[in-house]
Design a protein around this motif. Structure first.
Motif, PDB file in Angstrom:
ATOM      1  N   LEU A  45       3.297  22.393  25.729  1.00 14.71           N
ATOM      2  CA  LEU A  45       4.507  22.495  24.908  1.00 14.71           C
ATOM      3  C   LEU A  45       5.195  23.815  25.228  1.00 14.71           C
ATOM      4  O   LEU A  45       4.564  24.869  25.242  1.00 14.71           O
ATOM      5  CB  LEU A  45       4.127  22.439  23.427  1.00 14.71           C
ATOM      6  CG  LEU A  45       5.218  22.125  22.414  1.00 14.71           C
ATOM      7  CD1 LEU A  45       5.790  20.727  22.641  1.00 14.71           C
ATOM      8  CD2 LEU A  45       4.663  22.219  21.003  1.00 14.71           C
ATOM      9  N   PHE A  46       6.490  23.749  25.526  1.00 22.49           N
ATOM     10  CA  PHE A  46       7.286  24.957  25.710  1.00 22.49           C
ATOM     11  C   PHE A  46       7.867  25.376  24.365  1.00 22.49           C
ATOM     12  O   PHE A  46       8.210  24.532  23.535  1.00 22.49           O
ATOM     13  CB  PHE A  46       8.444  24.708  26.674  1.00 22.49           C
ATOM     14  CG  PHE A  46       8.033  24.446  28.087  1.00 22.49           C
ATOM     15  CD1 PHE A  46       7.047  25.204  28.698  1.00 22.49           C
ATOM     16  CD2 PHE A  46       8.631  23.441  28.826  1.00 22.49           C
ATOM     17  CE1 PHE A  46       6.664  24.966  30.003  1.00 22.49           C
ATOM     18  CE2 PHE A  46       8.275  23.195  30.136  1.00 22.49           C
ATOM     19  CZ  PHE A  46       7.287  23.955  30.731  1.00 22.49           C
ATOM     20  N   TYR A  47       7.992  26.675  24.166  1.00 18.90           N
ATOM     21  CA  TYR A  47       8.683  27.155  22.965  1.00 18.90           C
ATOM     22  C   TYR A  47       9.511  28.377  23.303  1.00 18.90           C
ATOM     23  O   TYR A  47       9.243  29.090  24.282  1.00 18.90           O
ATOM     24  CB  TYR A  47       7.692  27.436  21.831  1.00 18.90           C
ATOM     25  CG  TYR A  47       6.770  28.618  22.034  1.00 18.90           C
ATOM     26  CD1 TYR A  47       7.048  29.853  21.439  1.00 18.90           C
ATOM     27  CD2 TYR A  47       5.605  28.511  22.784  1.00 18.90           C
ATOM     28  CE1 TYR A  47       6.202  30.939  21.590  1.00 18.90           C
ATOM     29  CE2 TYR A  47       4.754  29.586  22.953  1.00 18.90           C
ATOM     30  CZ  TYR A  47       5.056  30.795  22.362  1.00 18.90           C
ATOM     31  OH  TYR A  47       4.202  31.881  22.522  1.00 18.90           O
ATOM     32  N   ASN A  48      10.532  28.602  22.508  1.00 16.77           N
ATOM     33  CA  ASN A  48      11.481  29.686  22.734  1.00 16.77           C
ATOM     34  C   ASN A  48      11.048  30.894  21.898  1.00 16.77           C
ATOM     35  O   ASN A  48      11.198  30.902  20.674  1.00 16.77           O
ATOM     36  CB  ASN A  48      12.883  29.217  22.336  1.00 16.77           C
ATOM     37  CG  ASN A  48      13.965  30.196  22.716  1.00 16.77           C
ATOM     38  OD1 ASN A  48      13.812  31.401  22.564  1.00 16.77           O
ATOM     39  ND2 ASN A  48      15.092  29.667  23.191  1.00 16.77           N
TER      40      ASN A  48
ATOM     41  N   ASP B  74      13.519  35.675  16.016  1.00 15.38           N
ATOM     42  CA  ASP B  74      14.719  35.774  15.192  1.00 15.38           C
ATOM     43  C   ASP B  74      14.486  35.229  13.785  1.00 15.38           C
ATOM     44  O   ASP B  74      15.140  35.660  12.816  1.00 15.38           O
ATOM     45  CB  ASP B  74      15.881  35.010  15.840  1.00 15.38           C
ATOM     46  CG  ASP B  74      16.427  35.702  17.070  1.00 15.38           C
ATOM     47  OD1 ASP B  74      16.037  36.860  17.313  1.00 15.38           O
ATOM     48  OD2 ASP B  74      17.228  35.076  17.800  1.00 15.38           O
ATOM     49  N   ALA B  75      13.543  34.275  13.681  1.00 15.82           N
ATOM     50  CA  ALA B  75      13.243  33.688  12.369  1.00 15.82           C
ATOM     51  C   ALA B  75      12.170  34.475  11.623  1.00 15.82           C
ATOM     52  O   ALA B  75      11.731  34.072  10.540  1.00 15.82           O
ATOM     53  CB  ALA B  75      12.797  32.239  12.548  1.00 15.82           C
TER      54      ALA B  75
ATOM     55  N   ALA C  21      14.656  26.897  10.106  1.00 15.04           N
ATOM     56  CA  ALA C  21      15.892  26.249   9.648  1.00 15.04           C
ATOM     57  C   ALA C  21      16.569  27.079   8.558  1.00 15.04           C
ATOM     58  O   ALA C  21      17.795  27.233   8.538  1.00 15.04           O
ATOM     59  CB  ALA C  21      15.581  24.846   9.131  1.00 15.04           C
ATOM     60  N   ARG C  22      15.765  27.634   7.633  1.00 10.57           N
ATOM     61  CA  ARG C  22      16.339  28.472   6.564  1.00 10.57           C
ATOM     62  C   ARG C  22      16.982  29.725   7.145  1.00 10.57           C
ATOM     63  O   ARG C  22      18.097  30.087   6.769  1.00 10.57           O
ATOM     64  CB  ARG C  22      15.241  28.866   5.567  1.00 10.57           C
ATOM     65  CG  ARG C  22      14.802  27.749   4.626  1.00 10.57           C
ATOM     66  CD  ARG C  22      13.995  28.312   3.465  1.00 10.57           C
ATOM     67  NE  ARG C  22      12.794  29.000   3.924  1.00 10.57           N
ATOM     68  CZ  ARG C  22      11.604  28.415   4.072  1.00 10.57           C
ATOM     69  NH1 ARG C  22      11.466  27.118   3.798  1.00 10.57           N
ATOM     70  NH2 ARG C  22      10.560  29.106   4.474  1.00 10.57           N
ATOM     71  N   LYS C  23      16.289  30.359   8.054  1.00 13.02           N
ATOM     72  CA  LYS C  23      16.771  31.611   8.634  1.00 13.02           C
ATOM     73  C   LYS C  23      18.064  31.413   9.426  1.00 13.02           C
ATOM     74  O   LYS C  23      18.949  32.290   9.428  1.00 13.02           O
ATOM     75  CB  LYS C  23      15.687  32.199   9.542  1.00 13.02           C
ATOM     76  CG  LYS C  23      16.009  33.572  10.108  1.00 13.02           C
ATOM     77  CD  LYS C  23      15.976  34.653   9.052  1.00 13.02           C
ATOM     78  CE  LYS C  23      16.151  36.033   9.671  1.00 13.02           C
ATOM     79  NZ  LYS C  23      16.083  37.112   8.667  1.00 13.02           N
TER      80      LYS C  23
ATOM     81  N   SER D 289      19.124  25.193  21.120  1.00 13.92           N
ATOM     82  CA  SER D 289      19.366  24.722  19.752  1.00 13.92           C
ATOM     83  C   SER D 289      18.120  24.063  19.168  1.00 13.92           C
ATOM     84  O   SER D 289      18.112  23.676  17.996  1.00 13.92           O
ATOM     85  CB  SER D 289      20.532  23.724  19.722  1.00 13.92           C
ATOM     86  OG  SER D 289      20.285  22.614  20.554  1.00 13.92           O
ATOM     87  N   VAL D 290      17.073  23.949  19.989  1.00 13.35           N
ATOM     88  CA  VAL D 290      15.774  23.436  19.567  1.00 13.35           C
ATOM     89  C   VAL D 290      14.720  24.412  20.074  1.00 13.35           C
ATOM     90  O   VAL D 290      14.791  24.885  21.207  1.00 13.35           O
ATOM     91  CB  VAL D 290      15.519  22.017  20.132  1.00 13.35           C
ATOM     92  CG1 VAL D 290      14.083  21.601  19.914  1.00 13.35           C
ATOM     93  CG2 VAL D 290      16.458  21.022  19.484  1.00 13.35           C
ATOM     94  N   SER D 291      13.737  24.705  19.240  1.00 10.48           N
ATOM     95  CA  SER D 291      12.797  25.778  19.591  1.00 10.48           C
ATOM     96  C   SER D 291      11.564  25.318  20.363  1.00 10.48           C
ATOM     97  O   SER D 291      10.901  26.141  20.992  1.00 10.48           O
ATOM     98  CB  SER D 291      12.336  26.507  18.324  1.00 10.48           C
ATOM     99  OG  SER D 291      11.605  25.627  17.471  1.00 10.48           O
TER     100      SER D 291
END
Length: 428
Positions: free
Chosen positions: A158-161, A167-168, A190-192, A267-269
Motif C-alpha cells: 500500500l502506498f501512502y502520502n 498535515d493532518a 477528513a476533519r483536518k 486528493s487521496v492519501s
C-alpha cells in the motif's frame, strides 16, 4: 500475460456451459494413483504466455524431457480472451489437455465435474514444498481435496502520502495497519482538511471483508456468509467514512485507474500499487514521489491478500504419472525462481521468498516494492472465494453503494448481496 488479477468475467462461462453429463463423483472421476513410470506424451496448456516467454518454457520442457527420457511434452498457448470458453469447450468435448494453467475460479467447476485431479491424494508428498496459503487456494468449498499445484503469486503493498498524514497531525512514520487504525486516521484527516482529503477512493470488496476477518462462505460451501455481524460492522465503518468525506465521493463508480489518478493528484492519501506506479509518480508527480511511503496491506487478520495462478492435472489423462510429474516440475522452487526473475511475480514455493532477490535492498524503486510484497506473501491467503464470480462482485458492489448512499442499512445491503450471490451460485 495474466499476472495481477486472477478472476475475469468469462470464468462464469465455464460453470454454466459444462453439461450435467460431465459431472461425476470421486468413484468415476478416474483413479488418483499417479505412481508408475514417468513416460509418454502429454499436452501442456498455458494462458497467454508464449509471446513473451517462449524460450523460458521451451527450456523447461527440454529439461523435463532430459530428466525423464521417454516423455514428450506438447506445449499449446491460448490467448487471454476466450480462455475460459476454450477450457469449457475442451471439458465438454473430452479434449481437455493433460496439464492446464488455471486460476482458482477456473478450476472450481472442473473439480466439481470430476475433471481435476485431487492432488491431496495423487501428490500429497509435494504439499510441503509450497506455502500453506498458496496450496489452499485451489481447494473448493464443500469438497475435499486440492485441485491444482500453486504456481506464481502476486500481491501489492500500500502506498501512502506522508505529507497528507503529517498535515493532518498524524505520524507519517506509523501508517495504519489495521482497519480500526485506518478508520480513525481517515476521519481525522477528513476533519483536518474540511473533507478535501479522502483516505481511499474505493468501496469495500470481498477481499476487504476477508482481510477484516469476515468468513465469506458458510462451512458447507453452498452459500455466502459475509452478512454476519462482523461484515455489517465493516460496512457501517465505511458508511461513516463516506459521510465524513473520508471516502472519496466518486468511490461508488471508481476503477483502479481512476483511484490511482486520485492518489496521483494528492486528493487521496492511500492506494495500492506496484513498482510501475512508483516510476510513474517519479515522472509525473515528483512532489508526490518525494513523500511516498510504502506499507503493508490493511488487514485485521494479520494476513494480506494474494492472487494466485495454478497448474491443474486432468483427472482423465492417460499419462497420469507424467502429467503429475510435469505439473510439479513447472511449479517447483527452481523453475519458479527462474520465472520470477523474468517477470514481476512471486514464487509459491516454501522458502523461496527468503532468497536475497526478495530481501536485499539495492536502492531501486522496483526492489523496494518487491521486498515489501514478498514479505507479506509469506503468510498471505486468497480472500476471494473460488466460487465468487464477476456477477457476484457486481451484486456486492451495487448493494454496498446503496448502503453508502443511505438508501438501505448496511445489514439490509449485505443481506441482499448474499441473497443475490446465493442465487447466482445455485445457477452455476
Amino acid at each position: 500475460m495474466r499476472i495481477s488479477r486472477r478472476a475475469f468475467a468469462a470464468a462464469a462461462v465455464l460453470a454454466t456451459v459444462l453439461p450435467l453429463s460431465a459431472c461425476s463423483s470421486d468413484s468415476d472421476s478416474g483413479s488418483s494413483d499417479a505412481s508408475g513410470k514417468v513416460e509418454g506424451k502429454i499436452t501442456f496448456q498455458t494462458w497467454n504466455l508464449q509471446a513473451n516467454f517462449k524460450d523460458y518454457f521451451n527450456g523447461v520442457i527440454a529439461d523435463f524431457q532430459k530428466k525423464y527420457p521417454g516423455t514428450e511434452v506438447k506445449w499449446v498457448d491460448r490467448p487471454a480472451e476466450g480462455y475460459a470458453d476454450k477450457i469449457s469447450a475442451d471439458a465438454a468435448g473430452g479434449t481437455l489437455p493433460d496439464v492446464v494453467n488455471v486460476s482458482p475460479d477456473l478450476v472450481a467447476p472442473l473439480a466439481k465435474a470430476g475433471l481435476a485431479l485431487d492432488l491431496d491424494k495423487a501428490a500429497a508428498d509435494y504439499r510441503k514444498e509450497y506455502l500453506p496459503g498458496a496450496w489452499q487456494s485451489h481447494q473448493i468449498p464443500g469438497m475435499q481435496g486440492t485441485y491444482a499445484f500453486p504456481w506464481y503469486l502476486n500481491t501489492g503493498p500500500l502506498f501512502y502520502n506522508k505529507r497528507l498524514f503529517s498535515d493532518a497531525g498524524l505520524d507519517a512514520a506509523k501508517p495504519p495497519r489495521t482497519y480500526d487504525e485506518v478508520f480513525a486516521d481517515g476521519l481525522a484527516m477528513a476533519r483536518k482538511s474540511n473533507g478535501k482529503i479522502a483516505t481511499f477512493a474505493n468501496v469495500p470488496t470481498i477481499e476487504d471483508f476477508g482481510r477484516y476477518g469476515v468468513e465469506s462462505m458458510n462451512k458447507s460451501g453452498d452459500g455466502f456468509a459475509f452478512n454476519d455481524a462482523k461484515g455489517v460492522e465493516l460496512l457501517t465503518k465505511y458508511k461513516e467514512l463516506y459521510d465524513a468525506k473520508a471516502l472519496d465521493p466518486q468511490a461508488l463508480t471508481a476503477t483502479p485507474e481512476s483511484a490511482g489518478h486520485k492518489f496521483l493528484t494528492e486528493s487521496v492519501s492511500m492506494n495500492p500499487g506496484s513498482a510501475l506506479d512508483l516510476a510513474n509518480f517519479k515522472k509525473q508527480a515528483p512532489t508526490l514521489y518525494k513523500n511516498i511511503g510504502i506499507t503493508d496491506q490493511i488487514t485485521s487478520t494479520g494476513k494480506a491478500n494474494m492472487y494466485v495462478m495454478g497448474v491443474m492435472v486432468n483427472s482423465k489423462t492417460k499419462q497420469k504419472p507424467a502429467a503429475v510429474a510435469f505439473a510439479h516440475f513447472v511449479t517447483d522452487a527452481t523453475r519458479q525462481m527462474e520465472f520470477a526473475k523474468k517477470v514481476a511475480i512471486f514464487p509459491s514455493t516454501a522458502g523461496s521468498l527468503d532468497d536475497p532477490y526478495f530481501t536485499k535492498e539495492d536502492g531501486t524503486d522496483e526492489t523496494r516494492v518487491r521486498i515489501a510484497a514478498a514479505k507479506s506473501l509469506k503468510t498471505a491467503v486468497n480472500y476471494t472465494p473460488v466460487l465468487f464470480s464477476e456477477q457476484m462482485k457486481t451484486a456486492l458492489r451495487n448493494e454496498v453503494a446503496k448502503a453508502l448512499q443511505g438508501k438501505q442499512s448496511p445489514k439490509e445491503a449485505l443481506d441482499n448481496a448474499v441473497k443475490a450471490c446465493d442465487q447466482l451460485l445455485k445457477q452455476s
